[in-house]
Design a protein around this motif. Structure first.
Motif, PDB file in Angstrom:
ATOM      1  N   ARG A 177     -22.123 -40.722  33.978  1.00  0.00           N
ATOM      2  CA  ARG A 177     -22.077 -39.935  35.466  1.00  0.00           C
ATOM      3  C   ARG A 177     -22.251 -40.821  36.794  1.00  0.00           C
ATOM      4  O   ARG A 177     -22.265 -40.015  37.559  1.00  0.00           O
ATOM      5  CB  ARG A 177     -23.613 -39.623  34.619  1.00  0.00           C
ATOM      6  CG  ARG A 177     -24.586 -38.716  35.893  1.00  0.00           C
ATOM      7  CD  ARG A 177     -26.212 -37.982  35.557  1.00  0.00           C
ATOM      8  NE  ARG A 177     -25.951 -36.989  36.097  1.00  0.00           N
ATOM      9  CZ  ARG A 177     -27.627 -36.728  36.025  1.00  0.00           C
ATOM     10  NH1 ARG A 177     -28.555 -36.983  35.088  1.00  0.00           N
ATOM     11  NH2 ARG A 177     -28.427 -36.192  36.885  1.00  0.00           N
ATOM     12  N   CYS A 180     -18.951 -41.304  37.512  1.00  0.00           N
ATOM     13  CA  CYS A 180     -18.366 -39.962  38.713  1.00  0.00           C
ATOM     14  C   CYS A 180     -18.948 -39.393  40.178  1.00  0.00           C
ATOM     15  O   CYS A 180     -18.106 -38.975  40.942  1.00  0.00           O
ATOM     16  CB  CYS A 180     -19.103 -38.495  37.469  1.00  0.00           C
ATOM     17  SG  CYS A 180     -17.676 -38.478  35.918  1.00  0.00           S
ATOM     18  N   ARG A 181     -20.202 -39.071  40.847  1.00  0.00           N
ATOM     19  CA  ARG A 181     -20.683 -39.483  41.371  1.00  0.00           C
ATOM     20  C   ARG A 181     -20.036 -40.492  42.424  1.00  0.00           C
ATOM     21  O   ARG A 181     -20.369 -40.108  43.717  1.00  0.00           O
ATOM     22  CB  ARG A 181     -22.385 -39.782  41.485  1.00  0.00           C
ATOM     23  CG  ARG A 181     -22.947 -38.123  40.323  1.00  0.00           C
ATOM     24  CD  ARG A 181     -24.340 -38.477  41.053  1.00  0.00           C
ATOM     25  NE  ARG A 181     -24.883 -37.734  40.065  1.00  0.00           N
ATOM     26  CZ  ARG A 181     -26.504 -37.467  39.933  1.00  0.00           C
ATOM     27  NH1 ARG A 181     -27.268 -38.065  40.263  1.00  0.00           N
ATOM     28  NH2 ARG A 181     -26.788 -36.571  39.304  1.00  0.00           N
ATOM     29  N   TYR A 183     -17.409 -41.426  42.254  1.00  0.00           N
ATOM     30  CA  TYR A 183     -15.763 -40.915  42.532  1.00  0.00           C
ATOM     31  C   TYR A 183     -16.016 -39.992  43.602  1.00  0.00           C
ATOM     32  O   TYR A 183     -15.630 -39.854  44.159  1.00  0.00           O
ATOM     33  CB  TYR A 183     -15.728 -40.124  41.502  1.00  0.00           C
ATOM     34  CG  TYR A 183     -13.457 -40.465  42.303  1.00  0.00           C
ATOM     35  CD1 TYR A 183     -12.693 -41.032  41.903  1.00  0.00           C
ATOM     36  CD2 TYR A 183     -13.665 -38.946  41.917  1.00  0.00           C
ATOM     37  CE1 TYR A 183     -11.955 -40.234  42.498  1.00  0.00           C
ATOM     38  CE2 TYR A 183     -11.764 -38.448  42.405  1.00  0.00           C
ATOM     39  CZ  TYR A 183     -10.862 -39.246  42.064  1.00  0.00           C
ATOM     40  OH  TYR A 183     -10.355 -38.911  42.364  1.00  0.00           O
ATOM     41  N   LEU A 224     -11.375 -43.934  38.750  1.00  0.00           N
ATOM     42  CA  LEU A 224     -11.042 -42.320  37.891  1.00  0.00           C
ATOM     43  C   LEU A 224     -11.022 -43.371  36.455  1.00  0.00           C
ATOM     44  O   LEU A 224     -11.306 -42.774  34.963  1.00  0.00           O
ATOM     45  CB  LEU A 224      -9.773 -42.320  37.964  1.00  0.00           C
ATOM     46  CG  LEU A 224     -10.004 -40.887  38.921  1.00  0.00           C
ATOM     47  CD1 LEU A 224      -8.310 -40.233  40.010  1.00  0.00           C
ATOM     48  CD2 LEU A 224     -10.388 -39.979  38.194  1.00  0.00           C
ATOM     49  N   ILE A 227     -13.618 -43.987  34.846  1.00  0.00           N
ATOM     50  CA  ILE A 227     -14.340 -42.511  33.558  1.00  0.00           C
ATOM     51  C   ILE A 227     -13.637 -42.164  32.395  1.00  0.00           C
ATOM     52  O   ILE A 227     -13.946 -42.202  31.505  1.00  0.00           O
ATOM     53  CB  ILE A 227     -13.956 -41.061  35.029  1.00  0.00           C
ATOM     54  CG1 ILE A 227     -14.960 -41.495  36.339  1.00  0.00           C
ATOM     55  CG2 ILE A 227     -14.633 -40.047  34.198  1.00  0.00           C
ATOM     56  CD1 ILE A 227     -15.201 -40.359  37.495  1.00  0.00           C
ATOM     57  N   HIS A 231     -15.477 -42.010  28.438  1.00  0.00           N
ATOM     58  CA  HIS A 231     -15.395 -41.002  27.999  1.00  0.00           C
ATOM     59  C   HIS A 231     -15.626 -41.286  26.175  1.00  0.00           C
ATOM     60  O   HIS A 231     -16.747 -40.087  26.363  1.00  0.00           O
ATOM     61  CB  HIS A 231     -14.339 -40.319  29.042  1.00  0.00           C
ATOM     62  CG  HIS A 231     -14.390 -38.925  27.834  1.00  0.00           C
ATOM     63  ND1 HIS A 231     -12.830 -38.227  26.931  1.00  0.00           N
ATOM     64  CD2 HIS A 231     -15.086 -37.504  27.923  1.00  0.00           C
ATOM     65  CE1 HIS A 231     -13.348 -37.101  26.190  1.00  0.00           C
ATOM     66  NE2 HIS A 231     -14.007 -36.439  27.286  1.00  0.00           N
ATOM     67  N   PRO A 251     -14.344 -34.906  32.841  1.00  0.00           N
ATOM     68  CA  PRO A 251     -14.915 -34.897  34.403  1.00  0.00           C
ATOM     69  C   PRO A 251     -13.961 -35.163  34.870  1.00  0.00           C
ATOM     70  O   PRO A 251     -13.280 -34.571  36.349  1.00  0.00           O
ATOM     71  CB  PRO A 251     -16.547 -35.338  34.878  1.00  0.00           C
ATOM     72  CG  PRO A 251     -16.472 -36.697  33.083  1.00  0.00           C
ATOM     73  CD  PRO A 251     -15.935 -35.656  32.089  1.00  0.00           C
ATOM     74  N   GLY A 252     -12.891 -36.258  34.160  1.00  0.00           N
ATOM     75  CA  GLY A 252     -12.085 -37.489  34.995  1.00  0.00           C
ATOM     76  C   GLY A 252     -11.375 -36.282  35.774  1.00  0.00           C
ATOM     77  O   GLY A 252     -10.667 -36.562  36.725  1.00  0.00           O
ATOM     78  N   LEU A 255     -12.222 -34.051  38.476  1.00  0.00           N
ATOM     79  CA  LEU A 255     -11.879 -34.881  40.144  1.00  0.00           C
ATOM     80  C   LEU A 255     -10.444 -35.679  40.028  1.00  0.00           C
ATOM     81  O   LEU A 255     -10.280 -35.237  41.357  1.00  0.00           O
ATOM     82  CB  LEU A 255     -12.860 -36.566  39.636  1.00  0.00           C
ATOM     83  CG  LEU A 255     -14.617 -36.281  38.812  1.00  0.00           C
ATOM     84  CD1 LEU A 255     -14.331 -37.712  38.336  1.00  0.00           C
ATOM     85  CD2 LEU A 255     -15.080 -35.309  40.498  1.00  0.00           C
ATOM     86  N   PRO A 307     -21.691 -33.998  35.760  1.00  0.00           N
ATOM     87  CA  PRO A 307     -20.384 -34.234  35.547  1.00  0.00           C
ATOM     88  C   PRO A 307     -20.126 -33.557  33.288  1.00  0.00           C
ATOM     89  O   PRO A 307     -19.260 -32.993  32.959  1.00  0.00           O
ATOM     90  CB  PRO A 307     -19.933 -35.295  35.768  1.00  0.00           C
ATOM     91  CG  PRO A 307     -20.936 -36.340  35.528  1.00  0.00           C
ATOM     92  CD  PRO A 307     -22.185 -34.530  36.219  1.00  0.00           C
TER      93      PRO A 307
END
Length: 800
Positions: A177, A180-181, A183, A224, A227, A231, A251-252, A255, A307
């Motif tokens: 998470r 993701c933020r 990114y 990326l 992430i 996963h 979520p990747g 993104l 995400p």
């Protein structure tokens, strides 16, 4: 914000968790109760299992590692107990032990569903059990020896989980998470920098901003990958996510979709001839700045979303700005305005999302109806490919471990474990730079062993303090694992080399043990290199040339299928997606071979021309991105023209002509490259070309002088014509009779899409020119004595 200090913090955190896990193993095996230590006869493998699981891991990764350990124990222990019962511990000779290790490792390596970590741990257990039967002889118990190996391995897995719980649980979900933020924030900064560059007042300011955006782009690519790596750990921490829709658990992918328009904006700016942009005025500047704020708000909402829990990013509220100002400016006859038009097109994609505002229902239904058939065929191909790859991998593991155990026991019976364990924990399913990996592992083993010997010498009167000296070494080797010089193989070998000396007792004199182990490791690595060369005799440089030809053929296929898609042939969209995936797959394979060839020793061969290959890969990836945008644009234009009643055939003809030209060029380049790779002598090549050439002339009645020239370097004028033809099309669309508000918006978007398509086809042709230039240089480099002229070869091939 993701800064350059973040990797240091992450690696320090990983180092301290590795220290904690190794400390748990060390304290248990050295100072634990006797009732516990009696079952931990192989503390060395406890450390090995810990290092394999805990390095750069999260709680989810540790849980998965424990499952792999349990699976490996079940795979190894039951068959080993049966064999020890049938043969008897006293009946194991060196040759028989090597044979049993080879057969057992083959059976474990063969199933493709077994994770590589489970296979590595199982290989190590096999080596310990059967080599232990040879070393200990009649003292070996049929049940006791496998149990000791299993409990020692389980200790390493348990220590890994405990290390992930202190001082607080190191959750993959939390880390993913956070990344993701990072990114999303990275993407926001890239977007802002690119918009500022578009509005820049001079070339220097724009260049600086574009350079900063590229730095953020490299950091984003690493995020990326991070992430993607986290996963699987998230799925182990939250197993119910496996039963949800894929877009909710990955979520990747969302993104990546968010990244494509930004990537297109960067591409547009790199092709701008000068700054400030000629079409820029106050009205356009205001529209761009307003859109910038709204897109920044959308990216901020993505950052605040969950995400792994939200199916889609939240929708932004409020109305978007009126973009008629920049769509009106898309009506131009200036060829230099194509790049700014494409930049605005990508901004519109970012603002509205990647999907078209109109859907082709019939094509969607046709795609759904044929999807199951295509999936069945592709699955069958995957099964056949995987079975062949798994068989080769199993044979490689079997031969390597069998030979390593045999020669290791012959050289030194008491330390015969290490030749097999060294290679057992280093197998990978894909190709690798064999000499580089072996060199890094040998150097790491030597470094760790020397460090352990020095520590033993300095604290020979304080043996209890030796273990404390492992802590700084583990921290150092954690950073060593991420270095380009040693990598994961060298870092793991270095930490294990010190752990085996400082983290154990009753192994004899440290100096003698270290020398014996280094010799055993060298034996194992020699067997590893020999089997790798036997199984994969082709050099990476040779494979890179072959893969380049395959990539060009995949590119040729993409252009062919886009032509069918442009002409609205049945099922062409589904075929096109498959060809796109195939092109990206071959591009990645080519990039992997290039990276491996850069690390490969030259010996008596020509040096690898990495600069030329890297430029080729860069051009191919750029073509793949341009194709992605072109497909979206063609689909939108086809559908929008039907709604507006605009004649699609004329636009379609322009697109088909350029695609046919590109298809022909890439096909010729691929054929030429194949011919140079397969034909070994210039005389043979000339004879073959002459035969085909004469045959063609007799059948067609045409003179070879009438063949079209395939040299792209002389086609700069045709590139200008592409842009001008699409700019003329925008005038025709804009002159259409005005309709209602929806039709006007659709028409303005169609105008902008036409200019974007002109930009894409323009740059596709430019990249084709670059590819031809680099291939010409590569052929001259690879064939210095054959005096090859690519343009002459292409011209002759064009007449056959």
């Amino acid at each position: 914000m993701y800064t350059s200090q973040a990797p240091w913090r992450l690696r320090l955190g990983s180092a301290f968790r590795t220290v904690l896990a190794c400390s748990i193993v060390g304290c248990t095996t050295l100072y634990g109760p006797e009732s516990v230590r009696v079952f931990l006869r192989f503390p060395a493998f406890s450390y090995v299992a810990t290092i394999l699981i805990v390095s750069d891991a999260t709680l989810g990764d540790a849980l998965r590692g424990c499952w792999h350990v349990l699976y490996a124990i079940i795979q190894v222990m039951l068959p080993s107990m049966l064999l020890l019962r049938l043969i008897g511990p006293f009946g194991f000779s060196r040759g028989l032990a090597a044979l049993v290790v080879a057969l057992s490792s083959f059976l474990i390596a063969l199933p493709g569903s077994t994770h590589l970590t489970a296979k590595r741990i199982a290989f190590g257990q096999i080596v310990i059990v059967y080599v232990g039967a040879v070393i200990q002889g009649t003292e070996t118990g049929v049940i006791i020896l496998p149990i000791h190996v299993a409990t020692s391995t389980a200790l390493g897995a348990l220590a890994s989980i405990l290390a992930m719980l202190f001082p607080y649980p190191h959750l993959a979900y939390r880390e993913a998470r956070k990344v993701c933020r990072f990114y999303a924030e990275n993407a926001s900064h890239r977007f802002n920098l690119l918009v500022e560059a578009f509005c820049a007042k001079d070339n220097m300011a724009a260049l600086n901003l574009i350079t900063d955006a590229r730095l953020f782009s490299k950091a984003g690519a690493k995020l990326l990958r991070s992430i993607k790596d986290k996963h699987e750990g998230v799925l182990w921490e939250k197993p119910w996510l496996r039963f949800l829709k894929p877009e909710r658990s990955e979520p990747g992918e969302k993104l990546k979709e968010m990244n494509m328009p930004i990537q297109g904006m960067e591409l547009a700016l790199t092709t701008c001839s000068s700054f400030p942009v000629k079409m820029m005025d106050e009205e356009l500047l205001g529209s761009v700045q307003t859109a910038k704020k709204q897109i920044a708000l959308k990216l901020e909402q993505v950052m605040l979303s969950m995400p792994f829990d939200a199916a889609t990013a939240p929708e932004t509220k409020g109305e978007y700005t009126n973009r008629s100002s920049w769509t009106r400016k898309a009506i131009s006859t200036n060829h230099e305005d194509l790049s700014p038009f494409f930049f605005l097109y990508c901004m519109e994609l970012h603002q509205d999302g990647p999907e078209s505002i109109v859907k082709d229902g019939e094509e969607a239904k046709a795609q759904e109806s044929n999807q199951s058939k295509k999936q069945g065929k592709s699955r069958m191909k995957q099964i056949l490919n995987f079975s062949c790859e798994n068989l080769l991998f199993a044979i490689k593991c079997s031969l390597t471990l069998g030979l390593a155990v045999l020669f290791g026991l012959i050289y030194n019976k008491d330390n015969g474990y290490w030749s097999g364990i060294t290679v057992a924990i280093s197998f990978v399913t894909e190709r690798q730079a064999t000499f580089t990996v072996a060199n890094a592992r040998a150097q790491g083993t030597a470094m760790g062993s020397v460090y352990g010997i020095l520590c033993c010498f300095m604290f020979k009167n304080h043996t209890d303090l030796r273990f404390l000296l492992l802590l700084p070494w583990i921290i150092f080797t954690t950073f060593l694992r991420h270095s380009r010089m040693y990598g994961e193989s060298g870092g793991i070998a270095a930490v294990i080399g010190a752990l085996l000396i400082l983290g154990r007792e009753d192994y004899g004199t440290p100096n003698e043990f270290a020398i014996a182990r280094i010799a055993e490791v060298s034996i194992g690595l020699i067997c590893f290199i020999a089997v790798e060369i036997l199984m994969h005799p082709a050099r990476s440089a040779t494979l890179a040339k072959t893969e380049l030809s395959r990539t060009l053929r995949a590119l040729h296929d993409c252009f062919q299928i886009i032509g069918l898609y442009t002409n609205r042939k049945e099922n062409s969209r589904e075929l096109l997606r498959g060809k796109q995936k195939n092109l990206k797959y071959h591009a990645r394979e080519l990039q992997n071979f290039i990276a491996e060839a850069e690390l490969e020793p030259d010996f008596w061969f020509l040096p690898f021309h990495r600069g030329c290959y890297n430029k080729l890969v860069g051009s191919i990836y750029k073509v793949a991105d341009l194709l992605h945008f072109s497909i979206h644009q063609i689909g939108f234009l086809s559908q929008a023209s039907q709604i507006l009643g605009i004649t699609w055939e004329e636009i379609q003809q322009h697109i088909s002509n350029e695609l046919e030209h590109l298809t022909h060029k890439t096909g010729s380049l691929s054929k030429c490259l194949d011919m140079v790779l397969l034909v070994k002598s210039t005389a043979e090549m000339e004879k073959q070309l002459q035969t085909e050439h004469v045959s063609h002339d007799l059948e067609s009645g045409k003179s070879p002088n009438g063949a079209l020239s395939t040299r792209l370097g002389s086609e700069e004028n045709s590139i200008l014509e592409i842009g001008n033809s699409f700019l003329q099309q925008t005038i025709g669309v804009s002159d259409k009779t005005e309709g209602n508000e929806v039709e006007e918006m659709l028409k303005s978007r169609m105008v902008l899409c036409l200019t974007g398509l002109g930009f894409c086809l323009n740059n596709l042709k430019r990249e084709a020119m670059e590819i031809e230039k680099e291939i010409a240089e590569l052929l001259k480099w690879e064939n210095p004595t054959r005096h090859l002229n690519l343009h002459e070869l292409l011209s002759k091939l064009n007449t056959t």
